[in-house]
Design an enzyme around this catalytic site. Structure first.
Site: not given
Ligand code: 13P
Length: 245
Positions: A9, A11, A93, A95, A163, A169, A207
């Protein structure tokens, strides 16, 4: 055994200049045991699909609108993603749930839209740190699965991604026992839907890095990974893919 699904992803990262990383990923997956996907920003989907599809890398969107088309300024429909060369789409997601107020019902509608357009949705769920510390992780996550995975998806191809919000992150990850406990609870919720849903892959995200990928990918009921930061660099993402073998 079904091949694990490992999806990057990107982002809100990535310009045309970064397509070389996607090409390097495509060049590096020959012989990989996993199914690989990359979800760049909508602006890069068609160019990325041209660059990596021949190597068998699936390209996906990071969100879609529930409607086919209409007066929804700034939104992109599942049909548009499909038209641009996508075969996957991430929905729900954290976010988007947190930053755009998406509810389980919104996510369910997007998942249905994805299937309508011929895309495989990756439906994300996960608890916050407060929820985990209050002992509510299983209840929150299974509630999100029941609310975000429509019963009509019983015979569609889809994946769920667990997740934990606090692991995204941050460099923090749940213990393997915690991952396995949540994945088992998600599997039980999927069994209630029935059909093909009982075997839908359950990805772990949050992560995932080259140094923890092997143990996570081999944990019980982990059917792959949804990778953020470590999917932006081919060298790291390829190590994660190799860890699935
Ligand atoms: P990270 O791997 O940067 O922690 O992000 C995970 C994520 O949100 C994937 O959709």
């Amino acid at each position: 055994m079904t091949a694990p699904l490992i999806v990057g992803n990107w982002k809100m990262n990535g310009l045309a200049a970064d397509l070389g990383e996607a090409q390097a990923i495509a060049a590096g997956i020959i012989g990989a045991r996993a199914r690989i996907g990359l979800c760049p920003a909508a602006t890069l989907i068609s160019r990325m699909a041209e660059a990596v599809s021949a190597a068998g890398v699936a390209v996906g969107g990071q969100d879609c609108h529930a409607e086919v088309k209409g007066a929804f300024t700034g939104d992109v429909s599942a049909e548009m993603l499909q038209d641009a060369g996508a075969s996957l789409v991430i929905v729900g997601h954290s976010e988007r749930r947190a930053g755009h107020g998406e509810t389980d019902a919104d996510v369910a509608a997007k998942a249905l839209a994805a299937v309508r357009a011929g895309l495989e949705p990756i439906i994300c769920v996960g608890e916050t740190l407060d929820q985990r510390q209050a002992g509510q992780a299983l209840e929150i996550v299974t509630g999100q699965v029941r609310g975000s995975v429509p019963l009509a998806l019983a015979d569609a191809g889809f994946a769920v991604a667990y997740e934990p919000v606090w692991a995204i992150g941050t460099g923090l990850t749940p213990s393997l026992a915690e991952i396995e406990e949540v994945h088992a609870a998600i599997r039980a919720a999927l069994r209630q839907i029935g059909g093909r849903a009982v075997a839908a892959p359950i990805l772990y995200g949050g992560s995932v890095k080259p140094d923890n990928a092997r143990e996570i990918l081999h944990a019980a009921e982990v059917g792959g990974a949804l990778v953020g930061g470590a999917s932006l660099k081919a060298v790291d993402f390829l190590k994660i893919i190799a860890a699935a073998g």
